[in-house]
Design an enzyme around this catalytic site. Structure first.
Site, short mmCIF file in Angstrom:
data_model
loop_
_atom_site.label_atom_id
_atom_site.label_comp_id
_atom_site.label_asym_id
_atom_site.label_seq_id
_atom_site.Cartn_x
_atom_site.Cartn_y
_atom_site.Cartn_z
N HIS A 86 25.82 -21.90 -19.32
CA HIS A 86 26.77 -20.96 -18.74
C HIS A 86 28.08 -21.05 -19.51
O HIS A 86 28.58 -22.14 -19.77
CB HIS A 86 27.04 -21.29 -17.26
CG HIS A 86 28.05 -20.37 -16.65
ND1 HIS A 86 27.72 -19.12 -16.16
CD2 HIS A 86 29.40 -20.47 -16.51
CE1 HIS A 86 28.81 -18.52 -15.72
NE2 HIS A 86 29.85 -19.32 -15.93
N ASP A 165 28.69 -16.11 -2.29
CA ASP A 165 29.59 -16.10 -3.45
C ASP A 165 29.95 -14.68 -3.84
O ASP A 165 31.10 -14.40 -4.19
CB ASP A 165 28.93 -16.82 -4.63
CG ASP A 165 29.77 -16.61 -5.88
OD1 ASP A 165 30.92 -17.08 -5.87
OD2 ASP A 165 29.33 -15.94 -6.82
N ARG A 172 38.28 -12.76 -3.54
CA ARG A 172 39.24 -13.51 -4.37
C ARG A 172 39.88 -12.61 -5.42
O ARG A 172 41.06 -12.75 -5.73
CB ARG A 172 38.50 -14.67 -5.07
CG ARG A 172 38.14 -15.81 -4.14
CD ARG A 172 37.11 -16.72 -4.78
NE ARG A 172 37.54 -17.24 -6.06
CZ ARG A 172 36.72 -17.58 -7.07
NH1 ARG A 172 35.42 -17.44 -6.93
NH2 ARG A 172 37.20 -18.04 -8.18
N SER A 187 31.61 -21.34 -7.18
CA SER A 187 31.04 -20.02 -7.42
C SER A 187 30.01 -20.07 -8.55
O SER A 187 28.87 -19.60 -8.41
CB SER A 187 32.20 -19.07 -7.77
OG SER A 187 31.73 -17.88 -8.31
N LYS A 191 25.37 -20.52 -8.02
CA LYS A 191 24.36 -19.61 -8.59
C LYS A 191 23.42 -20.38 -9.52
O LYS A 191 22.21 -20.15 -9.54
CB LYS A 191 25.05 -18.47 -9.34
CG LYS A 191 25.71 -17.48 -8.38
CD LYS A 191 26.58 -16.47 -9.08
CE LYS A 191 27.91 -17.06 -9.48
NZ LYS A 191 28.97 -16.15 -9.81
N1 URA Z 1 32.50 -16.73 -12.81
C1 URA Z 1 31.98 -16.87 -11.58
O1 URA Z 1 30.79 -16.67 -11.40
N2 URA Z 1 32.78 -17.23 -10.58
C2 URA Z 1 34.10 -17.47 -10.74
O2 URA Z 1 34.77 -17.82 -9.78
C3 URA Z 1 34.63 -17.32 -12.01
C4 URA Z 1 33.81 -16.95 -13.05
#
Ligand code: URA
Length: 431
Positions: A86, A165, A172, A187, A191
């Protein structure tokens, strides 16, 4: 049903920097997902987290509660190790494209569930959709079959993963609470953990084109995510990488695919190759292959074979011509000297204004739009030499893109210009 907690008590606890009990925090996330806790209450809680932070334990519980809001995937039964990557996102960051097939060439499964771009950082799926026929949406069964048969999959994350999320992130975005490290970390990691990967490598970027400008904040985010992954049984490491200058020479969609194919053919810009190789080594080490000869797989065509299989399995034609821009405008050097600056953020914004990115989630991207750089900081140039070319479908876009680039690059005297740049991969974080 009688609710066991009151949202206002949970908000007050975080507001007063008191511990939030585990069961109350779990309830808060569940009740928000169900619609019982309101957006107003959740945004107040998110602001309290931004101001007062969270303990390691609270972040773990928050992440776990977000995972529990949706499905958990499992790749058990695949008979291969699964490793994902990621990136926190940057300008010209196309690394997933060469990386996933490269790692898969070593017999490791790479379930790369990716997103679309919003704002100045591009999305992996948008880039790949430049390839005629390629499709991002796969069922869980197709994903599993492709991982088994091809090894690498790059596809859209299904809506079943961490729905809490999705709701919280949208909130947010409009309440000034995106930047809270516990919220970013939970967040991203909710995932990734829900996805069910065995191991995960994080590319956490710092600098002008990154989410975290400051390396200390990027390090704190990286540590928090590495701890979260490790606590959940996902072997996780992170690299802190420089995002002050665009990565590679292509910023956009189709041009980033073209550059990725160059890397898979054993060429490509040095910085893209360096980061691809560094991340591949990390991923393969976590998969039990610390001595894998990654460069050899780029040079001898194994990574390219894996790319062709990946694109073909998702309906794409790896030999098809990529979309070309209708209009171009090239900016040239106004003097002799050395390029001393190309700032990532304005180049990202300019590419976005050219149509490579989207301002609203529902907007389409223009695959041929973007910027091709011809030089990078440190290169000597002569007056009149091309520095970069803007690519668009509509010439009316050039003015605003050039506006974003005003002051974003510079040429210094050859005798006196020194570039004080550190290495691209600055630190490695593990527990
Ligand atoms: N990417 C995400 O999936 N969540 C965040 O809070 C910031 C970047």
């Amino acid at each position: 049903m009688v609710e066991p907690f009151d949202a206002v008590d949970v908000i007050r606890a975080k507001r007063d920097a008191s511990p939030v009990p585990e069961d109350a925090l779990r309830w808060m996330i569940d009740a928000y997902t169900r619609g019982y806790v309101s957006d107003a209450q959740m945004s107040s809680f998110a602001m309290a987290v931004l101001l007062n932070g969270m303990t390691r334990d609270e972040i773990r519980v928050l992440t776990d509660a977000m995972i529990d809001s949706g499905e958990r995937m499992s790749f058990e039964g695949l008979g291969k190790k699964t490793v994902d990557k990621h990136s926190t996102g940057g300008v010209g960051d196309k690394i997933t494209l060469p990386l996933a097939p490269l790692v898969a060439a070593f017999g490791v499964a790479v379930p790369q569930l990716s997103g679309r771009g919003l704002g100045h950082t591009g999305g992996t799926l948008d880039k790949l959709e430049s390839i005629p026929g390629w499709r991002a949406a796969l069922s869980n069964e197709e994903l599993f079959d492709q991982l088994r048969d091809v090894g690498a999959v790059i596809c859209a994350a299904g809506s079943g993963l961490a729905p809490a999320d999705k709701k919280l992130y949208a909130l947010r975005d409009v309440t000034g609470t995106v930047e809270a490290i516990p919220l970013i970390a939970s967040s991203i990691m909710s995932k990734k953990i829900a996805e069910g990967t065995d191991a995960l490598v994080l590319d956490v970027k710092f600098g002008s084109g990154a989410f975290m400008r400051d390396i200390d904040k990027a390090r704190e985010l990286a540590r928090t995510m590495v701890e979260l992954g490790t606590d959940s049984g996902v072997a996780t490491t992170a690299l802190l990488t420089d995002m002050n200058t665009p990565l590679g020479l292509a910023i956009g969609n189709a041009n980033e695919v073209r550059e990725s194919v160059e890397v898979l053919s054993g060429g490509g810009p040095a910085d893209v190759v360096e980061l691809t190789v560094a991340l591949a080594r990390e991923m393969l080490a976590l998969a039990g292959q610390p001595d894998a000869d990654v460069e050899a797989a780029l040079a001898d065509g194994r990574a390219m074979d894996s790319w062709r299989a990946l694109i073909g399995a998702q309906g794409g034609d790896p030999d098809a011509a990529l979309p070309a821009p209708r209009e171009t405008q090239t900016v040239v050097a106004d003097r002799d000297g050395v390029v001393d600056r190309m700032e990532a953020l304005p180049f990202g914004i300019a590419a976005w204004r050219l149509g490579a990115g989207r301002a609203r989630a529902q907007d389409p991207v223009i695959h041929a739009a973007g910027i091709d750089l011809h030089v990078k900081p440190g290169d000597a140039v002569s007056a009149g030499q091309p520095l970069f070319t803007l690519l668009a479908d509509d010439p009316s876009r050039f003015g605003r893109a050039l506006g974003a680039l005003d002051g974003a690059w510079g040429i210094g005297d050859a005798e006196t210009t020194t570039l004080a740049r550190g290495p691209l991969v600055r630190e490695r974080i593990s527990v």
